[in-house]
Write an enzyme that holds these catalytic residues in place. Structure first.
Site: not given
Ligand SMILES: NC(=O)c1ccc[n+]([C@@H]2O[C@H](COP(=O)([O-])OP(=O)(O)OC[C@H]3O[C@@H](n4cnc5c(N)ncnc54)[C@H](O)[C@@H]3O)[C@@H](O)[C@H]2O)c1
Length: 438
Positions: A278
Protein backbone atom coordinates in the site's frame (compact mmCIF):
# COMPACT_ATOMS: atom_id res chain seq x y z
CA UNK A 1 -35.39 6.50 1.08
CA UNK A 2 -34.72 7.05 -2.65
CA UNK A 3 -37.19 5.88 -5.27
CA UNK A 4 -35.89 2.73 -6.88
CA UNK A 5 -36.32 0.59 -9.94
CA UNK A 6 -38.06 -2.75 -9.24
CA UNK A 7 -34.66 -4.45 -9.63
CA UNK A 8 -33.11 -2.16 -7.01
CA UNK A 9 -36.07 -2.62 -4.67
CA UNK A 10 -35.76 -6.41 -4.90
CA UNK A 11 -32.01 -6.26 -4.20
CA UNK A 12 -32.69 -3.93 -1.27
CA UNK A 13 -35.03 -6.55 0.27
CA UNK A 14 -32.65 -9.42 -0.41
CA UNK A 15 -29.78 -7.60 1.34
CA UNK A 16 -31.98 -6.35 4.22
CA UNK A 17 -33.26 -9.85 4.87
CA UNK A 18 -29.83 -11.42 4.37
CA UNK A 19 -31.18 -13.51 1.51
CA UNK A 20 -28.64 -11.98 -0.89
CA UNK A 21 -25.86 -14.23 -2.20
CA UNK A 22 -22.54 -12.43 -1.92
CA UNK A 23 -19.34 -12.85 -3.87
CA UNK A 24 -15.79 -11.72 -3.21
CA UNK A 25 -13.45 -11.74 -6.20
CA UNK A 26 -9.79 -11.99 -5.11
CA UNK A 27 -9.20 -13.91 -1.87
CA UNK A 28 -6.02 -12.28 -0.58
CA UNK A 29 -5.23 -10.12 2.45
CA UNK A 30 -8.34 -8.02 1.77
CA UNK A 31 -10.80 -10.41 0.17
CA UNK A 32 -10.48 -13.38 2.51
CA UNK A 33 -11.27 -11.45 5.74
CA UNK A 34 -14.15 -9.66 4.00
CA UNK A 35 -15.66 -12.95 2.79
CA UNK A 36 -15.39 -14.33 6.33
CA UNK A 37 -17.10 -11.24 7.82
CA UNK A 38 -19.99 -11.54 5.35
CA UNK A 39 -20.44 -15.22 6.22
CA UNK A 40 -20.21 -14.46 9.95
CA UNK A 41 -23.00 -11.90 9.49
CA UNK A 42 -25.21 -14.70 8.12
CA UNK A 43 -24.88 -14.27 4.35
CA UNK A 44 -24.26 -17.04 1.84
CA UNK A 45 -20.81 -16.23 0.42
CA UNK A 46 -18.74 -17.42 -2.53
CA UNK A 47 -15.11 -16.39 -2.94
CA UNK A 48 -13.62 -16.41 -6.42
CA UNK A 49 -9.91 -16.54 -7.15
CA UNK A 50 -7.63 -17.54 -10.01
CA UNK A 51 -5.41 -19.49 -7.64
CA UNK A 52 -6.50 -23.12 -7.41
CA UNK A 53 -4.18 -23.52 -4.42
CA UNK A 54 -5.93 -20.74 -2.46
CA UNK A 55 -9.38 -21.99 -3.41
CA UNK A 56 -8.53 -25.56 -2.31
CA UNK A 57 -7.11 -24.34 0.98
CA UNK A 58 -10.15 -22.10 1.55
CA UNK A 59 -12.56 -24.96 0.87
CA UNK A 60 -10.74 -27.12 3.41
CA UNK A 61 -11.22 -24.35 5.98
CA UNK A 62 -7.49 -23.65 6.05
CA UNK A 63 -6.63 -19.97 6.16
CA UNK A 64 -3.48 -18.68 4.47
CA UNK A 65 -3.93 -15.20 5.98
CA UNK A 66 -2.42 -14.95 9.44
CA UNK A 67 -5.03 -12.58 10.86
CA UNK A 68 -7.84 -15.04 10.06
CA UNK A 69 -7.48 -18.26 12.06
CA UNK A 70 -8.70 -21.64 10.74
CA UNK A 71 -11.04 -21.77 13.73
CA UNK A 72 -12.95 -18.85 12.20
CA UNK A 73 -13.10 -20.00 8.59
CA UNK A 74 -13.60 -23.75 9.08
CA UNK A 75 -17.04 -23.74 10.82
CA UNK A 76 -18.33 -21.29 8.18
CA UNK A 77 -17.15 -23.57 5.37
CA UNK A 78 -18.51 -26.66 7.13
CA UNK A 79 -21.88 -24.98 7.66
CA UNK A 80 -22.11 -24.54 3.87
CA UNK A 81 -22.34 -20.75 4.17
CA UNK A 82 -18.85 -20.06 2.78
CA UNK A 83 -17.04 -21.56 -0.21
CA UNK A 84 -14.56 -20.66 -2.92
CA UNK A 85 -14.30 -21.34 -6.62
CA UNK A 86 -12.12 -20.65 -9.64
CA UNK A 87 -15.20 -20.73 -11.85
CA UNK A 88 -16.42 -17.21 -12.68
CA UNK A 89 -19.79 -18.47 -13.93
CA UNK A 90 -20.90 -18.58 -10.27
CA UNK A 91 -21.38 -14.80 -10.68
CA UNK A 92 -24.61 -15.57 -12.54
CA UNK A 93 -26.17 -16.62 -9.23
CA UNK A 94 -24.72 -13.83 -7.08
CA UNK A 95 -26.37 -10.60 -5.95
CA UNK A 96 -23.18 -8.74 -5.08
CA UNK A 97 -19.46 -8.94 -5.90
CA UNK A 98 -16.62 -7.14 -4.13
CA UNK A 99 -13.52 -6.83 -6.31
CA UNK A 100 -10.36 -7.22 -4.18
CA UNK A 101 -7.61 -7.80 -6.75
CA UNK A 102 -4.08 -6.34 -6.70
CA UNK A 103 -3.26 -2.86 -8.00
CA UNK A 104 0.54 -2.83 -8.28
CA UNK A 105 2.80 -0.40 -10.12
CA UNK A 106 4.63 -1.04 -13.35
CA UNK A 107 8.41 -0.60 -13.35
CA UNK A 108 7.80 2.92 -14.66
CA UNK A 109 5.70 3.66 -11.52
CA UNK A 110 2.54 3.85 -13.63
CA UNK A 111 -0.59 2.03 -12.36
CA UNK A 112 -0.88 -1.58 -13.45
CA UNK A 113 -4.63 -1.89 -13.99
CA UNK A 114 -4.47 -5.31 -15.65
CA UNK A 115 -5.95 -7.15 -12.62
CA UNK A 116 -8.87 -4.73 -12.26
CA UNK A 117 -9.53 -4.91 -15.99
CA UNK A 118 -9.44 -8.73 -15.99
CA UNK A 119 -11.74 -8.88 -12.95
CA UNK A 120 -14.18 -6.41 -14.52
CA UNK A 121 -14.24 -8.35 -17.79
CA UNK A 122 -14.96 -11.58 -15.89
CA UNK A 123 -17.88 -9.89 -14.16
CA UNK A 124 -19.10 -8.29 -17.40
CA UNK A 125 -19.25 -11.75 -18.98
CA UNK A 126 -21.76 -12.82 -16.30
CA UNK A 127 -23.45 -9.49 -15.58
CA UNK A 128 -27.16 -9.79 -14.92
CA UNK A 129 -29.91 -7.48 -13.68
CA UNK A 130 -29.76 -6.99 -9.92
CA UNK A 131 -25.99 -7.33 -9.49
CA UNK A 132 -24.24 -4.90 -7.12
CA UNK A 133 -20.51 -4.52 -7.78
CA UNK A 134 -18.09 -2.90 -5.36
CA UNK A 135 -14.53 -2.12 -6.38
CA UNK A 136 -12.29 -2.28 -3.29
CA UNK A 137 -8.84 -2.29 -4.87
CA UNK A 138 -6.93 0.92 -4.20
CA UNK A 139 -6.76 2.99 -7.36
CA UNK A 140 -6.66 6.46 -8.92
CA UNK A 141 -9.71 8.74 -8.78
CA UNK A 142 -11.89 8.09 -11.79
CA UNK A 143 -11.20 4.35 -12.16
CA UNK A 144 -14.72 3.18 -11.31
CA UNK A 145 -16.36 5.71 -13.58
CA UNK A 146 -13.93 5.74 -16.47
CA UNK A 147 -12.53 2.20 -16.58
CA UNK A 148 -14.98 -0.17 -14.88
CA UNK A 149 -18.37 1.34 -15.73
CA UNK A 150 -17.99 1.39 -19.56
CA UNK A 151 -17.06 -2.32 -19.58
CA UNK A 152 -20.21 -3.16 -17.62
CA UNK A 153 -22.50 -0.82 -19.54
CA UNK A 154 -21.35 -2.41 -22.81
CA UNK A 155 -23.82 -5.18 -21.84
CA UNK A 156 -26.68 -2.77 -22.52
CA UNK A 157 -27.72 -2.82 -18.86
CA UNK A 158 -28.14 0.53 -17.13
CA UNK A 159 -26.22 1.45 -13.97
CA UNK A 160 -28.45 2.63 -11.11
CA UNK A 161 -31.52 0.75 -12.32
CA UNK A 162 -30.39 -2.64 -13.74
CA UNK A 163 -27.05 -3.08 -11.99
CA UNK A 164 -25.25 -1.07 -9.32
CA UNK A 165 -21.65 0.03 -8.96
CA UNK A 166 -19.70 1.51 -6.02
CA UNK A 167 -16.16 2.13 -4.95
CA UNK A 168 -15.37 1.28 -1.34
CA UNK A 169 -11.75 1.55 -0.23
CA UNK A 170 -10.30 -1.20 1.90
CA UNK A 171 -8.51 -0.11 5.06
CA UNK A 172 -7.55 -3.45 6.57
CA UNK A 173 -4.26 -3.28 8.50
CA UNK A 174 -2.67 -6.75 8.67
CA UNK A 175 -1.26 -7.50 12.10
CA UNK A 176 -3.48 -4.92 13.83
CA UNK A 177 -5.19 -6.72 16.71
CA UNK A 178 -7.46 -3.80 17.67
CA UNK A 179 -8.86 -2.79 14.28
CA UNK A 180 -9.97 -5.52 11.88
CA UNK A 181 -12.32 -5.64 8.90
CA UNK A 182 -15.44 -5.60 11.10
CA UNK A 183 -14.66 -2.50 13.19
CA UNK A 184 -12.85 -0.32 10.63
CA UNK A 185 -15.34 2.27 9.28
CA UNK A 186 -16.09 1.57 5.62
CA UNK A 187 -16.36 4.48 3.17
CA UNK A 188 -18.58 3.86 0.16
CA UNK A 189 -19.50 5.99 -2.84
CA UNK A 190 -21.72 4.87 -5.71
CA UNK A 191 -22.09 5.92 -9.33
CA UNK A 192 -25.70 6.93 -8.52
CA UNK A 193 -27.36 7.64 -5.15
CA UNK A 194 -29.19 4.30 -5.34
CA UNK A 195 -25.85 2.52 -5.86
CA UNK A 196 -24.49 4.25 -2.72
CA UNK A 197 -27.59 3.33 -0.75
CA UNK A 198 -27.32 -0.35 -1.71
CA UNK A 199 -23.57 -0.44 -1.02
CA UNK A 200 -24.05 1.23 2.38
CA UNK A 201 -26.89 -1.18 3.19
CA UNK A 202 -24.73 -4.21 2.41
CA UNK A 203 -21.77 -3.06 4.49
CA UNK A 204 -24.13 -1.87 7.26
CA UNK A 205 -25.43 -5.46 7.57
CA UNK A 206 -21.90 -6.70 8.21
CA UNK A 207 -19.56 -3.99 9.49
CA UNK A 208 -19.84 -1.68 12.50
CA UNK A 209 -19.69 1.71 10.76
CA UNK A 210 -20.40 2.81 7.20
CA UNK A 211 -19.52 6.24 5.81
CA UNK A 212 -21.42 7.01 2.60
CA UNK A 213 -19.90 9.69 0.35
CA UNK A 214 -21.29 11.48 -2.68
CA UNK A 215 -19.39 9.74 -5.49
CA UNK A 216 -17.00 6.97 -6.45
CA UNK A 217 -14.31 9.60 -7.10
CA UNK A 218 -14.55 10.94 -3.54
CA UNK A 219 -14.29 7.40 -2.17
CA UNK A 220 -11.26 6.69 -4.38
CA UNK A 221 -9.57 9.91 -3.28
CA UNK A 222 -10.24 9.21 0.44
CA UNK A 223 -8.04 6.13 0.29
CA UNK A 224 -5.28 7.96 -1.56
CA UNK A 225 -5.37 10.84 0.93
CA UNK A 226 -5.01 8.41 3.84
CA UNK A 227 -2.07 6.54 2.38
CA UNK A 228 -0.37 9.61 0.91
CA UNK A 229 -0.65 11.30 4.33
CA UNK A 230 1.23 8.37 5.88
CA UNK A 231 3.82 8.17 3.13
CA UNK A 232 4.65 11.88 3.26
CA UNK A 233 4.83 12.02 7.04
CA UNK A 234 7.08 8.97 7.11
CA UNK A 235 9.21 10.72 4.47
CA UNK A 236 9.45 13.77 6.71
CA UNK A 237 10.62 11.80 9.77
CA UNK A 238 13.00 9.74 7.66
CA UNK A 239 14.58 12.97 6.42
CA UNK A 240 14.69 14.21 10.01
CA UNK A 241 16.38 10.94 11.03
CA UNK A 242 19.11 11.46 8.44
CA UNK A 243 19.59 15.08 9.65
CA UNK A 244 19.67 13.97 13.31
CA UNK A 245 22.21 11.27 12.46
CA UNK A 246 24.53 13.89 10.99
CA UNK A 247 23.93 16.27 13.92
CA UNK A 248 24.27 13.50 16.52
CA UNK A 249 20.77 14.04 17.93
CA UNK A 250 18.57 11.12 19.03
CA UNK A 251 15.62 11.36 16.61
CA UNK A 252 13.50 8.98 18.72
CA UNK A 253 13.84 11.18 21.78
CA UNK A 254 12.93 14.22 19.67
CA UNK A 255 9.73 12.56 18.37
CA UNK A 256 8.68 11.28 21.79
CA UNK A 257 9.12 14.74 23.32
CA UNK A 258 7.28 16.42 20.42
CA UNK A 259 4.44 13.93 20.85
CA UNK A 260 3.73 15.31 24.32
CA UNK A 261 2.14 18.33 22.57
CA UNK A 262 -1.56 17.71 23.11
CA UNK A 263 -2.70 19.29 19.82
CA UNK A 264 -1.42 19.87 16.28
CA UNK A 265 1.16 17.08 16.24
CA UNK A 266 0.92 13.40 15.41
CA UNK A 267 4.00 11.20 15.82
CA UNK A 268 5.38 9.23 12.87
CA UNK A 269 8.54 7.18 13.21
CA UNK A 270 11.52 6.70 10.93
CA UNK A 271 12.60 3.27 9.74
CA UNK A 272 14.55 1.32 7.14
CA UNK A 273 12.14 2.24 4.33
CA UNK A 274 8.60 1.59 3.20
CA UNK A 275 7.15 -1.82 2.42
CA UNK A 276 3.97 -3.72 1.70
CA UNK A 277 1.33 -3.46 -0.95
CA UNK A 278 0.00 0.00 0.00
CA UNK A 279 2.12 2.88 1.29
CA UNK A 280 5.01 2.60 -1.21
CA UNK A 281 2.59 2.18 -4.11
CA UNK A 282 -0.76 3.93 -3.70
CA UNK A 283 0.48 7.56 -3.69
CA UNK A 284 1.95 6.98 -7.16
CA UNK A 285 -1.56 6.21 -8.42
CA UNK A 286 -2.43 9.76 -7.36
CA UNK A 287 0.69 11.38 -8.81
CA UNK A 288 0.11 9.53 -12.10
CA UNK A 289 -3.49 10.74 -12.31
CA UNK A 290 -2.67 14.28 -11.23
CA UNK A 291 -0.23 14.56 -14.16
CA UNK A 292 -3.25 14.15 -16.41
CA UNK A 293 -4.78 17.18 -14.67
CA UNK A 294 -1.54 19.10 -15.28
CA UNK A 295 -0.47 19.02 -11.64
CA UNK A 296 2.90 17.77 -10.49
CA UNK A 297 2.53 15.87 -7.18
CA UNK A 298 5.76 17.22 -5.72
CA UNK A 299 5.26 16.11 -2.10
CA UNK A 300 4.69 12.53 -3.26
CA UNK A 301 7.74 12.46 -5.52
CA UNK A 302 9.92 13.97 -2.80
CA UNK A 303 8.72 11.60 -0.05
CA UNK A 304 9.14 8.69 -2.49
CA UNK A 305 12.73 9.75 -3.05
CA UNK A 306 13.54 10.18 0.67
CA UNK A 307 11.87 6.90 1.68
CA UNK A 308 13.44 5.05 -1.25
CA UNK A 309 16.92 6.02 -0.07
CA UNK A 310 16.46 4.63 3.46
CA UNK A 311 17.58 1.02 2.78
CA UNK A 312 20.83 2.40 1.35
CA UNK A 313 21.21 4.69 4.39
CA UNK A 314 20.75 1.68 6.70
CA UNK A 315 23.29 -0.36 4.73
CA UNK A 316 25.74 2.55 5.07
CA UNK A 317 25.04 2.70 8.79
CA UNK A 318 25.83 -1.02 9.13
CA UNK A 319 28.99 -0.53 7.08
CA UNK A 320 30.08 2.43 9.25
CA UNK A 321 29.33 0.52 12.45
CA UNK A 322 31.51 -2.36 11.25
CA UNK A 323 34.25 0.06 10.17
CA UNK A 324 34.25 1.67 13.60
CA UNK A 325 35.00 -1.78 15.02
CA UNK A 326 37.76 -2.07 12.39
CA UNK A 327 35.80 -4.77 10.58
CA UNK A 328 35.43 -4.27 6.83
CA UNK A 329 31.95 -5.07 5.58
CA UNK A 330 33.45 -7.45 3.00
CA UNK A 331 33.61 -10.85 4.68
CA UNK A 332 31.69 -9.74 7.80
CA UNK A 333 28.63 -11.63 8.94
CA UNK A 334 25.54 -9.41 9.18
CA UNK A 335 22.42 -10.97 10.68
CA UNK A 336 19.14 -9.33 9.66
CA UNK A 337 16.59 -9.61 12.45
CA UNK A 338 13.14 -9.31 10.87
CA UNK A 339 12.48 -9.28 7.14
CA UNK A 340 8.70 -8.68 7.02
CA UNK A 341 7.84 -5.15 5.95
CA UNK A 342 6.26 -4.39 9.33
CA UNK A 343 5.88 -5.88 12.76
CA UNK A 344 3.88 -9.03 13.56
CA UNK A 345 3.07 -10.04 10.00
CA UNK A 346 4.60 -12.45 7.49
CA UNK A 347 4.31 -10.21 4.40
CA UNK A 348 7.66 -9.48 2.72
CA UNK A 349 6.28 -7.66 -0.35
CA UNK A 350 8.35 -4.54 -1.05
CA UNK A 351 10.10 -5.05 2.31
CA UNK A 352 13.11 -2.76 2.75
CA UNK A 353 14.93 -5.79 4.22
CA UNK A 354 15.28 -7.13 0.67
CA UNK A 355 17.14 -4.05 -0.59
CA UNK A 356 19.30 -3.99 2.52
CA UNK A 357 20.26 -7.65 2.10
CA UNK A 358 21.02 -7.18 -1.61
CA UNK A 359 23.15 -4.08 -0.91
CA UNK A 360 25.12 -5.82 1.86
CA UNK A 361 25.68 -8.86 -0.35
CA UNK A 362 26.96 -6.58 -3.12
CA UNK A 363 29.39 -5.10 -0.60
CA UNK A 364 30.69 -8.60 0.11
CA UNK A 365 29.04 -9.28 3.48
CA UNK A 366 27.81 -12.71 4.47
CA UNK A 367 24.15 -12.09 5.27
CA UNK A 368 21.74 -14.31 7.22
CA UNK A 369 18.28 -13.63 8.58
CA UNK A 370 15.80 -14.77 11.19
CA UNK A 371 12.18 -13.75 11.58
CA UNK A 372 9.53 -15.45 13.74
CA UNK A 373 7.00 -15.00 10.92
CA UNK A 374 9.11 -15.76 7.82
CA UNK A 375 10.90 -19.06 7.20
CA UNK A 376 12.32 -18.38 3.75
CA UNK A 377 12.90 -15.58 1.26
CA UNK A 378 12.46 -16.44 -2.38
CA UNK A 379 12.17 -13.17 -4.27
CA UNK A 380 14.19 -10.65 -6.27
CA UNK A 381 16.81 -13.32 -6.91
CA UNK A 382 17.22 -14.08 -3.20
CA UNK A 383 17.04 -17.68 -2.05
CA UNK A 384 17.50 -17.68 1.70
CA UNK A 385 16.29 -19.84 4.57
CA UNK A 386 15.80 -18.39 8.06
CA UNK A 387 18.58 -19.27 10.49
CA UNK A 388 18.45 -20.07 14.17
CA UNK A 389 17.89 -16.79 16.02
CA UNK A 390 20.24 -17.16 18.99
CA UNK A 391 23.06 -18.93 17.14
CA UNK A 392 23.03 -16.23 14.43
CA UNK A 393 22.79 -13.32 16.85
CA UNK A 394 25.74 -14.73 18.80
CA UNK A 395 27.95 -15.43 15.80
CA UNK A 396 27.23 -12.32 13.66
CA UNK A 397 29.63 -9.38 13.52
CA UNK A 398 26.59 -7.12 13.38
CA UNK A 399 22.88 -7.68 14.02
CA UNK A 400 20.57 -5.30 12.15
CA UNK A 401 17.03 -5.00 13.51
CA UNK A 402 14.91 -4.26 10.45
CA UNK A 403 11.49 -5.39 11.73
CA UNK A 404 10.51 -4.93 15.38
CA UNK A 405 8.26 -7.98 15.86
CA UNK A 406 6.81 -8.49 19.32
CA UNK A 407 7.90 -11.65 21.06
CA UNK A 408 11.54 -11.45 19.97
CA UNK A 409 13.90 -11.89 22.92
CA UNK A 410 15.55 -8.46 22.69
CA UNK A 411 17.29 -9.01 26.03
CA UNK A 412 19.10 -11.94 24.41
CA UNK A 413 19.97 -9.78 21.39
CA UNK A 414 21.62 -7.20 23.63
CA UNK A 415 23.37 -9.83 25.73
CA UNK A 416 24.71 -12.06 22.95
CA UNK A 417 25.44 -9.83 19.98
CA UNK A 418 28.69 -8.00 19.27
CA UNK A 419 27.07 -4.97 17.66
CA UNK A 420 23.50 -3.98 16.85
CA UNK A 421 22.11 -1.50 14.33
CA UNK A 422 18.54 -0.82 15.47
CA UNK A 423 16.43 0.80 12.75
CA UNK A 424 13.13 0.63 14.71
CA UNK A 425 14.07 1.67 18.25
CA UNK A 426 13.15 -1.86 19.32
CA UNK A 427 15.87 -1.58 21.99
CA UNK A 428 14.45 1.64 23.42
CA UNK A 429 14.71 0.47 27.01
CA UNK A 430 18.26 -0.83 26.67
CA UNK A 431 21.43 1.21 27.12
CA UNK A 432 24.56 -0.34 25.66
CA UNK A 433 27.65 0.77 23.75
CA UNK A 434 26.85 -2.00 21.28
CA UNK A 435 23.65 -0.33 20.08
CA UNK A 436 23.71 2.01 17.08
CA UNK A 437 20.29 3.58 16.59
CA UNK A 438 18.88 5.02 13.39
N1 LIG B 1 -2.97 -5.88 1.91
C1 LIG B 1 -3.40 -4.79 2.53
O1 LIG B 1 -3.06 -4.56 3.68
C2 LIG B 1 -4.34 -3.84 1.85
C3 LIG B 1 -4.97 -2.86 2.63
C4 LIG B 1 -5.85 -1.97 2.03
C5 LIG B 1 -6.05 -2.04 0.65
N2 LIG B 1 -5.40 -2.98 -0.10
C6 LIG B 1 -5.69 -3.02 -1.54
O2 LIG B 1 -6.56 -4.11 -1.78
C7 LIG B 1 -6.27 -4.72 -3.05
C8 LIG B 1 -5.98 -6.20 -2.85
O3 LIG B 1 -4.81 -6.31 -2.07
P1 LIG B 1 -4.40 -7.68 -1.34
O4 LIG B 1 -3.29 -7.34 -0.42
O5 LIG B 1 -5.60 -8.38 -0.82
O6 LIG B 1 -3.83 -8.50 -2.58
P2 LIG B 1 -3.44 -10.05 -2.59
O7 LIG B 1 -2.37 -10.19 -3.61
O8 LIG B 1 -3.21 -10.54 -1.20
O9 LIG B 1 -4.78 -10.75 -3.09
C9 LIG B 1 -5.31 -10.56 -4.36
C10 LIG B 1 -5.97 -11.86 -4.81
O10 LIG B 1 -6.59 -11.61 -6.06
C11 LIG B 1 -6.44 -12.77 -6.87
N3 LIG B 1 -6.64 -12.36 -8.25
C12 LIG B 1 -5.84 -11.65 -9.06
N4 LIG B 1 -6.42 -11.42 -10.24
C13 LIG B 1 -7.64 -12.01 -10.18
C14 LIG B 1 -8.72 -12.13 -11.08
N5 LIG B 1 -8.69 -11.57 -12.29
N6 LIG B 1 -9.79 -12.82 -10.69
C15 LIG B 1 -9.86 -13.38 -9.47
N7 LIG B 1 -8.88 -13.29 -8.56
C16 LIG B 1 -7.78 -12.61 -8.92
C17 LIG B 1 -5.05 -13.26 -6.54
O11 LIG B 1 -4.90 -14.62 -6.87
C18 LIG B 1 -5.00 -13.00 -5.02
O12 LIG B 1 -5.45 -14.11 -4.29
C19 LIG B 1 -5.12 -3.90 -3.63
O13 LIG B 1 -5.62 -2.89 -4.44
C20 LIG B 1 -4.47 -3.30 -2.40
O14 LIG B 1 -3.79 -2.09 -2.71
C21 LIG B 1 -4.57 -3.89 0.49
Amino acid sequence: MLSKSPVAAELFSRISEKRAKLGVLGLGYVGLPLAVEYAKAGFDVTGIDLSQEKVDSFNQGISYIKDVPDSLIRPLVESGRLRASTDFSVIQDLDTVDICVPTPLRKTKDPDMSYVIAATESIAAHLHPGLLIMLGSTTYPGTTNELVLPKLEASGLQVGSDFFLCFSPERVDPGNTKYKTANIPKVVGGITPVCTELGALLYGQTLETVVPVSSTKVAEMVKLLENTFRMINIGLVNELAVMCDRMKIDVWEVIDAAATKPFGFMPFYPGPGLGGHCIPIDPFYLSWKSKEAGIEARFIELAGHVNGRMPEFVAEKIQNALNSATKPVRGSHVHILGVAYKRNIEDVRESPAIDIILTLQRLGAKVTFSDPFVSHLHLHGLEMEAQDFLASVSSADCVAIITDHDGVDYQAVVEHSKMIVDTRNALKKFRSEKIVRL
